[in-house]
Design a protein around this motif. Structure first.
Motif, short mmCIF file in Angstrom:
data_model
loop_
_atom_site.label_atom_id
_atom_site.label_comp_id
_atom_site.label_asym_id
_atom_site.label_seq_id
_atom_site.Cartn_x
_atom_site.Cartn_y
_atom_site.Cartn_z
N THR A 103 -3.87 53.52 49.41
CA THR A 103 -4.08 54.35 48.22
C THR A 103 -3.33 55.67 48.32
OG1 THR A 103 -6.28 53.38 47.91
CG2 THR A 103 -5.81 55.43 46.73
N ARG A 108 -4.90 54.00 36.96
CA ARG A 108 -5.22 52.57 37.00
C ARG A 108 -4.28 51.84 37.96
NH1 ARG A 108 -6.68 53.64 31.58
NH2 ARG A 108 -4.58 53.35 30.79
N LYS A 120 -12.35 60.44 41.03
CA LYS A 120 -12.46 59.03 40.66
C LYS A 120 -11.88 58.14 41.74
CE LYS A 120 -12.62 59.52 35.64
NZ LYS A 120 -11.95 59.22 34.34
N VAL A 121 -10.84 58.62 42.40
CA VAL A 121 -10.26 57.84 43.50
C VAL A 121 -11.26 57.72 44.64
CG1 VAL A 121 -8.44 57.76 45.25
CG2 VAL A 121 -7.89 58.48 42.91
N HIS A 172 -14.11 55.44 43.68
CA HIS A 172 -13.67 54.04 43.69
C HIS A 172 -13.62 53.50 45.12
CE1 HIS A 172 -11.35 50.48 42.46
NE2 HIS A 172 -10.60 50.71 43.52
N LEU A 180 -5.23 52.74 41.74
CA LEU A 180 -6.45 52.13 42.27
C LEU A 180 -6.30 50.63 42.50
CD1 LEU A 180 -9.18 53.96 40.16
CD2 LEU A 180 -8.38 54.49 42.47
N ASP A 181 -5.25 50.03 42.01
CA ASP A 181 -5.06 48.60 42.11
C ASP A 181 -4.26 48.25 43.36
OD1 ASP A 181 -4.97 45.90 41.57
OD2 ASP A 181 -3.28 46.05 40.18
N PRO A 210 -6.94 49.31 49.59
CA PRO A 210 -7.53 50.65 49.67
C PRO A 210 -6.88 51.52 50.73
CG PRO A 210 -9.24 48.98 49.50
CD PRO A 210 -7.96 48.25 49.71
#
Length: 204
Positions: A89, A79, A140-141, A144, A82-83, A86
C-alpha cells in the motif's frame, strides 16, 4: 444525454455562479471541516439552490477538489491505492501521488506550486487540505488496513508523503527533484509502509 439545470436552480448561471459556489465552499469547509460540511450548507452560503451545486460539481468530494484546486479527486485515486497487496500500500500511495504531481508539473505546475506552498499557512486552503488528507484520505487507508493507532498512523503518512512532494516540487532539492519516480518509491515506500502497518514506538 446532457444534464439540464433544474428550473428551481435558475437563480444565476455561468462562471459567476460557479465561482460563488467555490467561494462559499471554501468558507464552509474552512469553518466546519470536510466531514461536517454539507452540499446544502454550501448552497445556502452561496445563495443558490442545492441542485445547482450538484449540477456544477456532482458531489461533495469533487466540489472540495475544485475548491482547493487539486489536480485529481483523492477519493477516486484512493480506490486504486486500496486495491491490492496490503503490504504494498505504501508503494502504491507514493507511486500514485508522484504520478499525479509529475503530470501536473509537466503541464506548467503553477497551481501545483501555489497549492504546495500554501500548506505552510494556517488558514484557507491549507487548513482544509491538511484536514482532508489526514482525516479523509490517510485515515481511510489505515482503517481499511485495520491498523492500530489509525489517527497517529494517518498523521505520520501525511507528513512523509507531503514532505517528499514539497522537497521534489517546491524546494526542488537535488537529487530528489530530478530522480526517477520508481527510485523514489523504492526509497520511501518502506518507511511509509511501516507507518501504515508496522510496529510503532509507544506514544510519549
Amino acid at each position: 444525454m446532457t444534464q439540464q439545470i433544474p428550473q428551481r436552480a435558475r437563480r444565476s448561471e455561468g462562471d459567476d455562479t460557479r465561482e460563488a459556489i467555490l467561494v462559499a465552499a471554501r468558507h464552509e469547509f474552512s469553518a466546519g471541516g470536510y466531514a461536517k460540511t454539507t452540499m446544502r450548507a454550501i448552497a445556502r452560503s452561496a445563495g443558490v439552490d442545492a441542485a445547482l451545486v450538484h449540477y456544477y460539481f456532482g458531489n461533495k468530494e469533487k466540489l472540495f477538489a475544485a475548491a482547493v484546486d487539486l489536480p485529481a479527486v483523492p477519493g477516486e485515486v484512493l480506490r486504486h491505492v486500496l486495491d491490492g497487496d496490503p503490504e504494498q500500500t505504501g508503494a502504491r500511495i507514493l507511486r500514485t501521488a508522484l504520478t499525479v504531481w509529475d503530470t501536473e508539473a509537466a503541464g506548467g505546475g503553477g497551481r501545483l506550486t501555489a497549492l504546495l506552498r500554501s500548506l505552510a499557512d494556517d488558514h484557507g486552503p491549507a487548513t482544509m487540505l491538511r484536514e482532508y488528507l489526514t482525516n479523509q484520505v490517510f485515515a481511510k487507508v489505515t482503517a481499511h488496513l485495520g491498523s492500530d493507532q489509525p489517527q497517529l498512523r494517518a498523521a505520520l503518512c501525511f507528513s512523509q508523503a507531503v514532505g517528499l512532494i514539497l522537497t521534489r516540487f517546491v524546494v526542488r532539492a537535488e537529487p530528489i527533484a530530478s530522480a526517477d519516480r520508481e527510485f523514489l518509491v523504492e526509497c520511501y515506500a518502506p518507511t511509509l509502509q511501516r507507518y501504515l502497518t508496522g510496529p510503532l514506538p509507544a506514544v510519549r
